[in-house]
Design a protein around this motif. Structure first.
Motif, PDB file in Angstrom:
ATOM      1  N   ASP A 160     -29.147  27.103 -33.170  1.00 30.55           N
ATOM      2  CA  ASP A 160     -29.808  26.189 -32.156  1.00 30.55           C
ATOM      3  C   ASP A 160     -30.086  24.638 -33.122  1.00 30.55           C
ATOM      4  OD1 ASP A 160     -31.352  24.929 -30.453  1.00 30.55           O
ATOM      5  OD2 ASP A 160     -32.303  26.717 -29.918  1.00 30.55           O
TER       6      ASP A 160
ATOM      7  N   GLU B 194     -27.750  29.916 -22.607  1.00 34.35           N
ATOM      8  CA  GLU B 194     -28.135  28.705 -22.259  1.00 34.35           C
ATOM      9  C   GLU B 194     -29.621  28.755 -22.191  1.00 34.35           C
ATOM     10  OE1 GLU B 194     -26.298  26.203 -20.709  1.00 34.35           O
ATOM     11  OE2 GLU B 194     -24.364  27.320 -21.574  1.00 34.35           O
TER      12      GLU B 194
ATOM     13  N   CYS C 200     -30.239  16.860 -28.731  1.00 38.95           N
ATOM     14  CA  CYS C 200     -29.665  18.255 -28.684  1.00 38.95           C
ATOM     15  C   CYS C 200     -28.679  18.341 -27.417  1.00 38.95           C
ATOM     16  CB  CYS C 200     -30.489  19.312 -28.683  1.00 38.95           C
ATOM     17  SG  CYS C 200     -30.114  20.998 -29.067  1.00 38.95           S
ATOM     18  N   ILE C 201     -29.271  17.646 -26.333  1.00 39.62           N
ATOM     19  CA  ILE C 201     -28.726  17.886 -24.997  1.00 39.62           C
ATOM     20  C   ILE C 201     -27.488  16.995 -25.090  1.00 39.62           C
ATOM     21  CG2 ILE C 201     -28.760  17.154 -22.560  1.00 39.62           C
ATOM     22  CD1 ILE C 201     -31.593  18.036 -22.728  1.00 39.62           C
TER      23      ILE C 201
ATOM     24  N   SER D 293     -22.685  32.774 -26.544  1.00 41.68           N
ATOM     25  CA  SER D 293     -23.123  31.632 -26.109  1.00 41.68           C
ATOM     26  C   SER D 293     -24.075  31.844 -25.251  1.00 41.68           C
ATOM     27  CB  SER D 293     -22.060  30.826 -25.443  1.00 41.68           C
ATOM     28  OG  SER D 293     -22.522  29.781 -24.918  1.00 41.68           O
TER      29      SER D 293
ATOM     30  N   ARG E 248     -29.572  23.692 -22.063  1.00 42.00           N
ATOM     31  CA  ARG E 248     -28.699  23.316 -23.186  1.00 42.00           C
ATOM     32  C   ARG E 248     -28.136  24.326 -23.647  1.00 42.00           C
ATOM     33  NH1 ARG E 248     -31.355  24.180 -28.036  1.00 42.00           N
ATOM     34  NH2 ARG E 248     -33.625  25.143 -27.692  1.00 42.00           N
ATOM     35  N   SER E 249     -26.982  24.456 -24.310  1.00 41.88           N
ATOM     36  CA  SER E 249     -26.240  25.384 -24.890  1.00 41.88           C
ATOM     37  C   SER E 249     -26.575  25.679 -26.383  1.00 41.88           C
ATOM     38  CB  SER E 249     -24.762  25.208 -24.771  1.00 41.88           C
ATOM     39  OG  SER E 249     -24.396  24.925 -23.574  1.00 41.88           O
TER      40      SER E 249
ATOM     41  N   PRO F 117     -23.922  19.102 -27.367  1.00 46.34           N
ATOM     42  CA  PRO F 117     -23.717  20.203 -27.276  1.00 46.34           C
ATOM     43  C   PRO F 117     -23.316  20.965 -28.352  1.00 46.34           C
ATOM     44  CG  PRO F 117     -22.511  19.417 -25.554  1.00 46.34           C
ATOM     45  CD  PRO F 117     -23.357  18.283 -26.337  1.00 46.34           C
TER      46      PRO F 117
END
Length: 181
Positions: free
Chosen positions: A108, A157, A62-63, A155, A165-166, A66
């Motif tokens: 997500d 964080e 996931c990181i 958005s 992560r976003s 993005p």
């Protein structure tokens, strides 16, 4: 991370996810976001993504992947989750009733179903978010009469181990009634 042949498919691909951060009482700060044009193409899992899934935890992936960038806007909104509508692991979008604006879809990729053999969760989440935002814009004349009011794309964080992560979300009106699902 090593796996034995006895590891189950579910255990292998969905291990080590942080506890789902979307629950009643949880608060978020989100910033308005203008998503890019709808993502095109397939969200099929290619050989590189399949190999990555075999060797990295979902959070690491996931990181590395993005959401599509778009552009951040000037509006900051503070949200508090009031009720769950559809929250849980292996969902394409987390849906909750929130304070300030009534309904939110959290896109997500960490909590997308990482077990699907043929789907790249990062491409699927980008596609779903960008298409939903574009659909609400295109159908704006129908808002509040035929479709829910679209309050925009945002958005956020989220903490992720020693970094952040976003994630993306869409705020829309909650229409009382029975789900058409």
């Amino acid at each position: 991370m090593a796996y034995s042949l006895s590891d189950s498919f579910c255990t292998k691909f969905n291990i080590s996810k942080p506890i789902l951060p979307y629950y009643p009482g949880q608060q978020f700060t989100v910033v308005s976001h203008d998503p890019p044009e709808p993502a095109k193409g397939s969200c099929a899992l290619n050989i590189h993504a399949a190999q990555e899934r075999e060797s990295k935890r979902p959070l690491e992936r996931c990181i590395l992947h993005p959401p599509l960038p778009g552009s951040v806007g000037p509006t900051t909104v503070y949200l508090k989750i009031l009720e769950t509508v559809r929250l849980g692991d292996n969902q394409s979008a987390q849906i909750a009733k929130v304070q300030v604006i009534t309904l939110s879809h959290f896109y997500d990729s960490l909590y997308f179903d990482h077990e699907q053999d043929d789907a790249n969760p990062f491409l699927c989440v980008d596609r779903d978010h960008s298409h939903e935002a574009a659909a609400y814009k295109a159908l704006s004349v129908l808002q509040a009469s035929t479709i829910p009011i679209y309050y925009g794309s945002y958005s956020m964080e989220l903490p992720a181990d020693a970094t952040v992560r976003s994630g993306r979300l869409i705020l829309m009106e909650l229409v009382p009634g029975i789900s058409i699902q």
